[in-house]
Design an enzyme around this catalytic site. Structure first.
Site, PDB file in Angstrom:
ATOM      1  N   GLY A  71       8.200  -0.977  -3.389  1.00  0.00           N
ATOM      2  CA  GLY A  71       7.871  -0.853  -4.799  1.00  0.00           C
ATOM      3  C   GLY A  71       8.198   0.517  -5.344  1.00  0.00           C
ATOM      4  N   THR A  72       8.039   1.542  -4.510  1.00  0.00           N
ATOM      5  CA  THR A  72       8.349   2.907  -4.950  1.00  0.00           C
ATOM      6  C   THR A  72       9.821   3.032  -5.314  1.00  0.00           C
ATOM      7  OG1 THR A  72       6.543   3.977  -3.748  1.00  0.00           O
ATOM      8  CG2 THR A  72       8.502   5.302  -4.156  1.00  0.00           C
ATOM      9  N   ASN A 150      -4.299  -0.086  -9.605  1.00  0.00           N
ATOM     10  CA  ASN A 150      -4.567  -0.305  -8.186  1.00  0.00           C
ATOM     11  C   ASN A 150      -5.941   0.190  -7.751  1.00  0.00           C
ATOM     12  OD1 ASN A 150      -3.027   2.164  -8.850  1.00  0.00           O
ATOM     13  ND2 ASN A 150      -3.423   2.718  -6.731  1.00  0.00           N
ATOM     14  N   GLN A 178       0.419  -4.724  -8.296  1.00  0.00           N
ATOM     15  CA  GLN A 178      -0.926  -5.216  -7.991  1.00  0.00           C
ATOM     16  C   GLN A 178      -1.222  -6.547  -8.680  1.00  0.00           C
ATOM     17  OE1 GLN A 178      -3.053  -4.272  -5.808  1.00  0.00           O
ATOM     18  NE2 GLN A 178      -2.220  -2.290  -5.201  1.00  0.00           N
ATOM     19  N   ALA A 199       6.421  -6.662  -1.629  1.00  0.00           N
ATOM     20  CA  ALA A 199       6.123  -7.815  -0.786  1.00  0.00           C
ATOM     21  C   ALA A 199       4.779  -7.712  -0.088  1.00  0.00           C
ATOM     22  CB  ALA A 199       7.235  -8.002   0.247  1.00  0.00           C
ATOM     23  N   HIS A 200       4.432  -6.516   0.404  1.00  0.00           N
ATOM     24  CA  HIS A 200       3.253  -6.429   1.267  1.00  0.00           C
ATOM     25  C   HIS A 200       1.935  -6.495   0.514  1.00  0.00           C
ATOM     26  CE1 HIS A 200       1.812  -2.121   0.891  1.00  0.00           C
ATOM     27  NE2 HIS A 200       2.959  -2.035   0.268  1.00  0.00           N
ATOM     28  N   THR A 237      23.063  -2.786   3.128  1.00  0.00           N
ATOM     29  CA  THR A 237      22.897  -4.143   3.639  1.00  0.00           C
ATOM     30  C   THR A 237      21.469  -4.620   3.428  1.00  0.00           C
ATOM     31  OG1 THR A 237      24.600  -3.764   5.310  1.00  0.00           O
ATOM     32  CG2 THR A 237      23.091  -5.608   5.690  1.00  0.00           C
ATOM     33  N   CYS A 324      -5.843  12.062  -0.418  1.00  0.00           N
ATOM     34  CA  CYS A 324      -5.822  13.226   0.464  1.00  0.00           C
ATOM     35  C   CYS A 324      -4.415  13.816   0.507  1.00  0.00           C
ATOM     36  CB  CYS A 324      -6.249  12.841   1.877  1.00  0.00           C
ATOM     37  SG  CYS A 324      -7.976  12.347   1.982  1.00  0.00           S
TER      38      CYS A 324
END
Length: 379
Positions: A71-72, A150, A178, A199-200, A237, A324
């Site tokens: 996403g970044t 988020n 999100q 995706a995650h 690829t 952090c």
């Protein structure tokens, strides 16, 4: 020993069975999806099937889906000063809400002097009057507003913002990372010119993202140049197995969305009522529409890092509203933008639910909070 409870779904999700199966099948393939032989065509078929799944899920055309590494990267690709406004001229500045993800706050490829922040309310929702003023104070802009935060889960007025942006001759980018799989999302209904996904966050693998662009959008400049993959918009690829897992996860998430969302709202409300009953806990952004799965809370005297460790020792995985950096705990930029001071911002804890969260998980989390809350009250 009881099993652990996972309540950090906004950070990442377990891999869905459908995604795992799709990835295992893809790993058996030999071909490069850019090759024209049978092996290459089979790999290409999996990529294009996933592209069609994501396009159908968000109301786009498959040819306008660009797969990325995360996403970044998708956000970096979207925030391109080469984009052409509806008038045909370039977008010359970037407006971002003050509660965006760090990858958007960084400004993409816009010069630092060309980036301005949109204020948010105490509830974490963009100040539309401030957006209107910023739009009227310069040339056409690219505006980036996340669909859902988020940390707080607050839903942003994307449709209203999109109308304002387009009336001012600009473009709208929506970070929907999100939102996908938790609420309905349609790029056309919301008026988004670009939207980003990961995706995650929906049960797919880590390391795969996507940028979806509106039909006819011009001027998108690649971040990575080379072999011309993804219709010359992202060289390299393709991660065939990861993309196949993404496509399978999207399909599964959308099929389960109505049922999962309703169930998570019930569990979230039960969780929040229980939290509030102990140690004076308060939930952020609970006066606005939010994601069905997200709770960000604090209590007087609470230190987020201590609370996260305390929950962990009780077998419950949660996260902190603070970030952090180099070993120093910094106040959440989201809560700071909402007007909370550093003491409050450093005491925020986030619990986020998912499709396999059960009532017993909520019970376990509240038992852990009761122990932590009693310690606070004694102190």
């Amino acid at each position: 020993m009881p099993s652990r409870v996972y309540l950090d779904w906004n950070a990442t999700t377990p891999l869905r069975a459908e995604a795992r199966s799709a990835m295992l099948a893809a790993w058996e393939l030999i071909g490069n999806p850019s090759s024209v032989h049978a092996e290459g065509r089979e790999a290409r078929r999996l990529v294009e099937e996933a592209r069609a799944n994501l396009a159908a899920a968000v109301g786009a055309l498959p040819r306008n889906v660009v797969f990325t590494s995360a996403g970044t990267e998708a956000n970096a690709l979207a925030l391109s000063p080469g984009l052409r406004a509806p008038s045909g001229g370039p977008v010359e500045r970037l407006l971002v809400s003050a509660v965006e993800h760090a990858s958007v706050l960084a400004g993409g490829r816009f010069a630092a002097g060309g980036v301005s922040q949109i204020r948010v309310t105490r509830s974490g929702v963009i100040d539309v009057d401030h957006l209107k003023a910023l739009l009227g104070d310069g040339p056409p802009a690219l505006v980036s507003i996340m669909a859902a935060n988020n940390e707080t889960g607050a839903l942003q007025p994307v449709t209203e913002a999109g109308r304002m942006v387009h009336e001012a001759g600009g473009l709208l980018h929506v970070d929907a990372i999100q939102a996908l799989g938790k609420i309905a999302f349609n790029i056309n209904a919301l008026g988004a010119d670009l939207a980003t996904f990961s995706a995650h966050k929906i049960g797919g693998p880590k390391g795969v993202g996507a940028l979806v662009v509106a039909e006819g959008l011009a001027g998108l400049e690649p971040v990575l140049r080379g072999g011309g993959q993804e219709l010359n918009r992202r060289a390299g690829t393709e991660n065939v197995a990861g993309i196949a897992g993404f496509g399978a996860a999207v399909k599964a998430a959308l099929q389960a969305l109505p049922k999962d969302a309703e169930r998570m709202v019930t569990l979230r409300d039960r969780l929040e009522n229980g939290l509030r009953a102990i140690a004076g806990a308060a939930v952020f952004a609970d006066d606005v529409n939010r994601l069905p799965n997200t709770t960000l809370f604090t209590a007087p005297g609470l230190k987020a890092e201590t609370a996260v460790i305390g929950f962990d020792l009780e077998g419950v995985a949660v996260s902190s509203g603070s970030a952090c950096s180099s070993g120093k705990v910094q106040p959440s930029h989201v809560l700071s933008a909402m007007g909370y001071d550093a003491t409050v911002a450093q005491g925020a804890v986030r619990l986020s639910l998912g499709w396999s969260t059960e009532p017993d998980d909520i019970k376990r989390a509240l038992e852990a909070w009761r122990k932590l809350g009693n310690t606070l009250l004694k102190g």
